[in-house]
Scaffold this active site. Structure first.
Site, PDB file in Angstrom:
ATOM      1  CB  SER A  66      49.867 -93.556 -35.496  1.00  0.00           C
ATOM      2  OG  SER A  66      50.568 -93.135 -34.359  1.00  0.00           O
ATOM      3  CE  LYS A  67      51.991 -86.998 -39.168  1.00  0.00           C
ATOM      4  NZ  LYS A  67      52.058 -86.079 -40.229  1.00  0.00           N
ATOM      5  NE  ARG A  68      49.446 -88.489 -32.681  1.00  0.00           N
ATOM      6  CZ  ARG A  68      49.116 -87.996 -33.883  1.00  0.00           C
ATOM      7  NH1 ARG A  68      49.804 -87.006 -34.387  1.00  0.00           N
ATOM      8  NH2 ARG A  68      48.113 -88.496 -34.571  1.00  0.00           N
TER       9      ARG A  68
END
Ligand code: GLU
Length: 469
Positions: free
Chosen positions: A234-236
């Site tokens: 995930s990007k986060r």
């Protein structure tokens, strides 16, 4: 039939390594079938799209080996908005879609709050278009939708379990699901190779293809990429941007080799293979169904091997952005005029065997260009044990007396100094290394001192000695 595949990213952020993998898989599939690779930028979510992300996609694709001009496009989904609306109207006119004015609360009041879908309340109400009325696709009550998937066989979905889903919102704008189908259809796409996360939408999309009077494509839903905790990248949370790897100094060849190994392996007991082998041996049908672990450590090791395999001249060229800095790579700690090309070239081969990513070149060679080495205080404390001052004094005397300033003589001199104090070479080297380079680890010490030169080396040793009690 000409194979036409597409890569259809949304320009909503940095370019994800999972996206790079899908792009490469599409690219290879097209190549293997003498087909066409189409790039379509899915930019209809105006609130989240930014033009610079589109540019980022083109640049990232280029970096990974998919050069502008060698594929069809980029097409932009937004340019096809008229077709999306026309398709929605056609489906309505043909009775395959109907208007609905139910609110979520109304549906839930009828069905109970557990129910997620739509109960078909407006199916036969014959509503016309109007503000706030969504257009819903009338899914078949019977039968099943069989998706032909190159990786998964034939996932089969019972039509009665597929709700009458929305294809255009209350303001008349078609939803992504429909736009995506209409684009694939108008662009003549024959194979949709994409991430597994889209599989739940696929039966709906296939029904749309059929309702629009077209033969659906062959699908291939590629398993997700996960981190070491088996969570979807995930990007986060995870480092997912291809650009981040590029700026850290991963080589595109290493990166694309590694990406293609996620869920697949070439023949024989090997992983690092020339791109041409991947292009000929890769089979989409062989891609493993389980999630693929994106192992950054392994990628690093791969990259190290790719770096070591470069001809030294090319290695020197590849290092250049880190030696000078660019828009995305911070400048090194030395001033441009302090950089000494000849000195760098003299140690390049030694550095090449020691670094796993190109950015690591900087801390390995900064001692050569800075007036004073950047002393790592932790390293200093570790190396400057009791006895270090006397050792440095003796080393200075021994080095000063050398007729020849080369690695071999320097080593012999320090060996001698160490022996006189009952120290193995490694122990004797530590204070000298920290005094000269600022660090406890780095390039081979004697070669480093040779390249740094007599005056600068001796000045540093004396300066370090002065700092000691
Ligand atoms: N734009 C979609 C995405 O970024 C791709 C959908 C598709 O490949 O069909 O995930």
């Amino acid at each position: 039939m000409t194979v036409r595949v597409r890569f259809a990213p949304s320009p909503t952020g940095m370019f994800h390594v999972g996206g790079a993998r899908s792009a490469l898989q599409n690219w290879i599939y097209a190549k293997q079938h003498e087909g066409v690779f189409v790039l379509r930028i899915e930019d209809t979510d105006a609130a989240r799209n930014k033009p610079e992300w589109t540019e980022g996609i083109l640049t990232a694709l280029e970096w990974i080996g998919i050069a502008r001009g060698s594929y069809e496009g980029p097409h932009f989904q937004s340019a096809n908005a008229g077709e999306h609306r026309a398709a929605a109207e056609r489906l309505h006119a043909g009775g395959r879609a109907y208007y609905c004015d139910c609110t979520r609360d109304q549906v839930q009041a009828r069905t109970g709050s557990q129910y997620q879908g739509y109960d078909g309340f407006c199916r036969d109400r014959g509503l016309g278009p109007g503000e706030g009325r969504a257009l819903r696709f009338r899914t078949p009550d019977e039968g099943e939708t069989v998706v032909v998937d190159l990786i998964r066989g034939e996932p089969t979905f019972e039509n009665k379990l597929i709700e009458d889903f929305v294809i255009a919102r209350g303001d008349g704008s078609p939803v992504f699901l429909l736009a995506n189908v209409v684009d694939d259809l108008t662009m003549g796409i024959t194979h949709v190779i994409r991430a597994e996360e889209h599989l739940p939408n696929t039966p709906k999309q296939q029904l749309l293809w059929e309702a629009l009077g077209a033969t659906p494509p062959i699908w291939a839903h590629v398993p997700v990429v996960v981190n070491e905790k088996r969570q979807k990248l995930s990007k986060r949370r995870d480092k997912v941007a291809l650009e981040a790897y590029r700026d850290e100094g991963y080589l595109p060849d290493a990166m694309r080799n590694y990406l293609m190994l996620l869920g697949w392996a070439p023949s024989g007991d090997r992983e690092i293979v020339p791109w041409s082998v991947i292009e000929s041996e890769f089979r989409l049908e062989e891609v493993n169904l389980s999630p693929a672990f994106f192992d950054e450590k392994k990628l690093r090791a791969f990259n190290g091997e790719y770096i070591r395999a470069l001809p030294v001249e090319q290695f020197i060229e590849e290092c250049r952005p880190w030696l000078t800095g660019t828009a995305t790579i911070p400048p090194p700690p030395w001033q441009p005029e302090e950089f000494d090309e000849a000195a760098f070239n003299a140690v390049a081969e030694l550095a090449q065997t020691r670094i796993a990513v190109l950015s690591e070149i900087v801390p390995n060679v900064d001692f050569l260009f800075l007036a004073d080495p950047l002393i790592d205080e932790g390293a200093w404390a570790k190396a400057m044990k009791p006895g270090a001052a006397e050792l440095l004094d003796a080393a200075v005397v021994a080095f000063e007396a050398l007729p020849q300033w080369d690695a071999e003589s320097l080593k012999a001199a320090l060996e001698q100094v160490g022996t006189e104090r009952g120290l193995k070479l490694g122990k004797a080297q530590a204070p000298v290394r920290v005094a000269v380079t600022g660090r406890t680890v780095g390039l081979p010490l004697f070669e480093s001192m040779e390249v740094l030169g007599r005056e600068r080396t001796l000045t540093r040793l004396r300066a370090a000695r002065l700092r000691l009690p």
